[in-house]
Design a protein around this motif. Structure first.
Motif, PDB file in Angstrom:
ATOM      1  N   LEU A   1      -6.288  23.821 -30.725  1.00  0.00           N
ATOM      2  CA  LEU A   1      -6.168  25.258 -30.944  1.00  0.00           C
ATOM      3  C   LEU A   1      -6.226  26.011 -29.621  1.00  0.00           C
ATOM      4  N   LEU A   2      -5.289  26.939 -29.465  1.00  0.00           N
ATOM      5  CA  LEU A   2      -5.350  27.916 -28.387  1.00  0.00           C
ATOM      6  C   LEU A   2      -5.791  29.217 -29.046  1.00  0.00           C
ATOM      7  N   ALA A   3      -7.103  29.447 -29.050  1.00  0.00           N
ATOM      8  CA  ALA A   3      -7.684  30.593 -29.768  1.00  0.00           C
ATOM      9  C   ALA A   3      -7.865  31.739 -28.793  1.00  0.00           C
ATOM     10  N   VAL A   4      -7.169  32.841 -29.046  1.00  0.00           N
ATOM     11  CA  VAL A   4      -7.113  33.978 -28.125  1.00  0.00           C
ATOM     12  C   VAL A   4      -7.900  35.145 -28.717  1.00  0.00           C
ATOM     13  N   PRO A   5      -8.840  35.730 -27.949  1.00  0.00           N
ATOM     14  CA  PRO A   5      -9.617  36.860 -28.469  1.00  0.00           C
ATOM     15  C   PRO A   5      -8.720  37.996 -28.952  1.00  0.00           C
ATOM     16  N   GLU A   6      -9.230  38.735 -29.938  1.00  0.00           N
ATOM     17  CA  GLU A   6      -8.481  39.853 -30.491  1.00  0.00           C
ATOM     18  C   GLU A   6      -9.106  41.174 -30.084  1.00  0.00           C
ATOM     19  N   ASP A   7      -8.314  42.238 -30.206  1.00  0.00           N
ATOM     20  CA  ASP A   7      -8.823  43.591 -30.055  1.00  0.00           C
ATOM     21  C   ASP A   7      -8.632  44.305 -31.385  1.00  0.00           C
TER      22      ASP A   7
ATOM     23  N   THR B   1      -3.579  30.837 -32.152  1.00  0.00           N
ATOM     24  CA  THR B   1      -4.183  31.677 -33.186  1.00  0.00           C
ATOM     25  C   THR B   1      -5.160  32.640 -32.533  1.00  0.00           C
ATOM     26  N   SER B   2      -5.823  33.458 -33.335  1.00  0.00           N
ATOM     27  CA  SER B   2      -6.752  34.448 -32.805  1.00  0.00           C
ATOM     28  C   SER B   2      -8.178  33.917 -32.833  1.00  0.00           C
ATOM     29  N   ASP B   3      -9.029  34.563 -32.076  1.00  0.00           N
ATOM     30  CA  ASP B   3     -10.454  34.233 -32.007  1.00  0.00           C
ATOM     31  C   ASP B   3     -11.227  35.534 -32.194  1.00  0.00           C
ATOM     32  N   PRO B   4     -12.089  35.652 -33.216  1.00  0.00           N
ATOM     33  CA  PRO B   4     -12.584  34.645 -34.143  1.00  0.00           C
ATOM     34  C   PRO B   4     -11.461  34.003 -34.960  1.00  0.00           C
ATOM     35  N   VAL B   5     -11.690  32.734 -35.318  1.00  0.00           N
ATOM     36  CA  VAL B   5     -10.679  31.938 -35.998  1.00  0.00           C
ATOM     37  C   VAL B   5     -10.965  31.880 -37.492  1.00  0.00           C
ATOM     38  N   TYR B   6      -9.902  31.563 -38.257  1.00  0.00           N
ATOM     39  CA  TYR B   6     -10.128  31.230 -39.665  1.00  0.00           C
ATOM     40  C   TYR B   6     -10.720  29.824 -39.657  1.00  0.00           C
ATOM     41  N   TYR B   7     -12.023  29.754 -39.738  1.00  0.00           N
ATOM     42  CA  TYR B   7     -12.783  28.542 -39.434  1.00  0.00           C
ATOM     43  C   TYR B   7     -12.419  27.361 -40.345  1.00  0.00           C
ATOM     44  N   VAL B   8     -12.085  27.623 -41.611  1.00  0.00           N
ATOM     45  CA  VAL B   8     -11.743  26.533 -42.531  1.00  0.00           C
ATOM     46  C   VAL B   8     -10.497  25.806 -42.039  1.00  0.00           C
ATOM     47  N   TYR B   9      -9.458  26.565 -41.728  1.00  0.00           N
ATOM     48  CA  TYR B   9      -8.210  25.952 -41.298  1.00  0.00           C
ATOM     49  C   TYR B   9      -8.318  25.389 -39.887  1.00  0.00           C
ATOM     50  N   ALA B  10      -9.040  26.083 -39.023  1.00  0.00           N
ATOM     51  CA  ALA B  10      -9.200  25.605 -37.652  1.00  0.00           C
ATOM     52  C   ALA B  10      -9.829  24.220 -37.640  1.00  0.00           C
ATOM     53  N   ASN B  11     -10.869  24.031 -38.433  1.00  0.00           N
ATOM     54  CA  ASN B  11     -11.536  22.744 -38.489  1.00  0.00           C
ATOM     55  C   ASN B  11     -10.607  21.667 -39.051  1.00  0.00           C
ATOM     56  N   ALA B  12      -9.845  22.032 -40.091  1.00  0.00           N
ATOM     57  CA  ALA B  12      -8.925  21.062 -40.701  1.00  0.00           C
ATOM     58  C   ALA B  12      -7.823  20.661 -39.724  1.00  0.00           C
ATOM     59  N   LEU B  13      -7.286  21.620 -38.984  1.00  0.00           N
ATOM     60  CA  LEU B  13      -6.235  21.312 -38.017  1.00  0.00           C
ATOM     61  C   LEU B  13      -6.732  20.350 -36.948  1.00  0.00           C
ATOM     62  N   GLU B  14      -7.927  20.592 -36.456  1.00  0.00           N
ATOM     63  CA  GLU B  14      -8.436  19.735 -35.388  1.00  0.00           C
ATOM     64  C   GLU B  14      -8.732  18.328 -35.904  1.00  0.00           C
TER      65      GLU B  14
END
Length: 461
Positions: free
Chosen positions: A160-166, A141-154
């Motif tokens: 999570l492989l959170a990759v910075p965005e441009d 997914t991207s970073d910043p992350v959708y924090y609600v779902y990121a927390n639930a997934l973990e």
């Protein structure tokens, strides 16, 4: 009685699952928001943290008309106040398809090849179901992350492989580098999850970047000999209100290996309380599992709400969508003007304001985390009565979402997140938003005067 009390106190807790044990500790953002909600004062405190839609965008008169139409036509809207089924209302599934083709997002041929199912409780229930359907693995997914779902997934055992965005979405060069670094762990990838208008940053995924991501999952699928699906979350796609953004088309149109799924919602353009979220993609095992998961949950969204949504999509969505987008566009322009005029000297960057209802601010030197002077000033917890006000009449407070909760805690943006925040301009009216930005400028001045020197590094633009 004493023996009974002693017996109860000596009992071990229930045998919770790993997810249950992880869920006994609320996420940091939930703890912060709960603390504010307990004593939040309407018309005094200003909430820039909550992701609620603006009440003025909810079409009360149209909803009443839709309810009357459903009640008046029991032939078309059969048993609308009964349970319904796990796949969703045929009326709503058809209405969504017609809307997608009318808007140019999808062609009839692609629509006919795909399957659309309605979730039990909005788009979030679709996301939750995916975490149940897939074996725990790595989610890209991207970073910043959708924090609600990121927390639930973990909490459910995913990594999570959170990759910075441009400016166009996930940085592809960085993504390729991070995937290569996985080595044998590449086989643990479960799926890709991409929010097309990112929450929290409101970065709009470009059409070119979307195609690159589809090509990448096709390449990984061929390499691994196993389907690697990609889920595009369209939560804010219908709220792209910047006229300079070109027309959007569905990723389902360019899906040679049947790997692409889209998660849609009507919450932002009709009403969140209707709880309409859907999954659209190729028929097959994943869709079958999704329908069964909905059946296990109970049923798809309340049937009367689905039928109301179908009525509105077929006859009124055009005018409603334009009204909603115009309202958020006007607010975005006013808020950006205030940000540039008042907060500009303190900012490194300002993203968002072109879709949805968020701005994502990066400060040059001001830290924004929950322990910072900036946060304490706006939450009125500095300990200085001249700033906080008397206990019986605390000065107006401003709630925002600190960047520390928006970036992945083990990603590349942890340090940057300490100087960032998400500002929502959806819920509050424009005068309150402008007042809040003025208070943020006061907080920035306070922070620069009270941060330790090592807390105030100079960052180039």
């Amino acid at each position: 009685m004493d023996d009974a009390v002693l017996c109860r106190s000596s009992l071990a807790p229930p045998a919770l699952s790993p997810y249950g044990r992880a869920s006994t500790c609320p996420s940091p953002v939930n703890r912060m928001m709960a603390g504010f909600a307990r004593d939040f004062r309407d018309a005094i405190d200003i909430n820039l943290g909550v992701g609620y839609v603006n009440e003025k965008t909810i079409p009360i008169a149209l909803l009443r008309r839709a309810m009357d139409a459903v009640i008046a036509d029991p032939v078309r809207y059969r048993q609308a106040f009964n349970y319904g089924g796990p796949e969703g209302s045929a009326n709503l599934i058809g209405a969504i398809g017609r809307f997608l083709t009318r808007s140019g997002r999808l062609d009839e041929q692609t629509l006919a090849r795909k399957r659309l199912v309605i979730g039990p409780c909005g788009a979030t229930s679709i996301l939750d179901a995916l975490a149940e359907i897939f074996a725990p693995g790595i989610v890209v997914t991207s970073d910043p992350v959708y924090y609600v779902y990121a927390n639930a997934l973990e909490r459910k055992g995913f990594q999570l492989l959170a990759v910075p965005e441009d400016d166009e979405g996930i940085q592809m060069e960085t993504l390729h580098r991070r995937l290569a670094a996985l080595g044998e762990r590449l086989r643990r990838i479960a799926f890709f999850y991409v929010v097309t208008v990112n929450n929290p940053s409101c970065t709009i995924l470009s059409e070119a970047r979307r195609r690159e991501l589809v090509e990448l999952v096709c390449s990984l699928t061929a390499r691994l000999g196993r389907r690697i699906p990609i889920f595009f979350d369209l939560a804010y796609e219908l709220l792209i209100h910047d006229p300079d953004v070109g027309p959007r088309v569905s990723a389902l149109r360019e899906d040679p290996l049947d790997l692409v799924y889209e998660i849609g919602t009507l919450s932002k353009v009709l009403a969140p309380a209707l709880r309409i979220g859907y999954l659209h993609g190729p028929p097959g095992l994943l869709m079958d599992a999704m329908v069964q998961k909905t059946s296990d949950t109970g049923f798809s969204a309340p049937l009367f709400a689905q039928e109301m949504a179908a009525y509105l999509l077929d006859g009124h969505i055009g005018e409603q969508l334009e009204r909603v987008k115009a309202g958020y566009r006007d607010k975005a322009v006013a808020v950006r003007r205030a940000i540039e005029a008042v907060l500009g000297p303190y900012l490194e960057s300002c993203r968002g304001g072109r879709a949805g209802f968020y701005f994502y601010l990066s400060f040059s030197r001001v830290e924004t985390h929950t322990g910072s002077p900036f946060f304490r000033y706006l939450s009125r917890t500095t300990g200085d009565p001249a700033i906080d006000g008397p206990p019986e009449e605390v000065a107006p407070r401003v709630v925002y979402l600190p960047g520390e909760y928006c970036v992945h805690p083990r990603g590349e943006l942890v340090e940057a997140g300490r100087r960032q925040l998400r500002l929502s301009y959806g819920f509050e009216d424009t005068p309150a938003l402008v007042r809040a930005i003025g208070l943020m400028a006061e907080a920035a001045r306070f922070a620069l005067a009270h941060q330790a020197p090592e807390q105030a590094p100079v960052h180039s633009r």
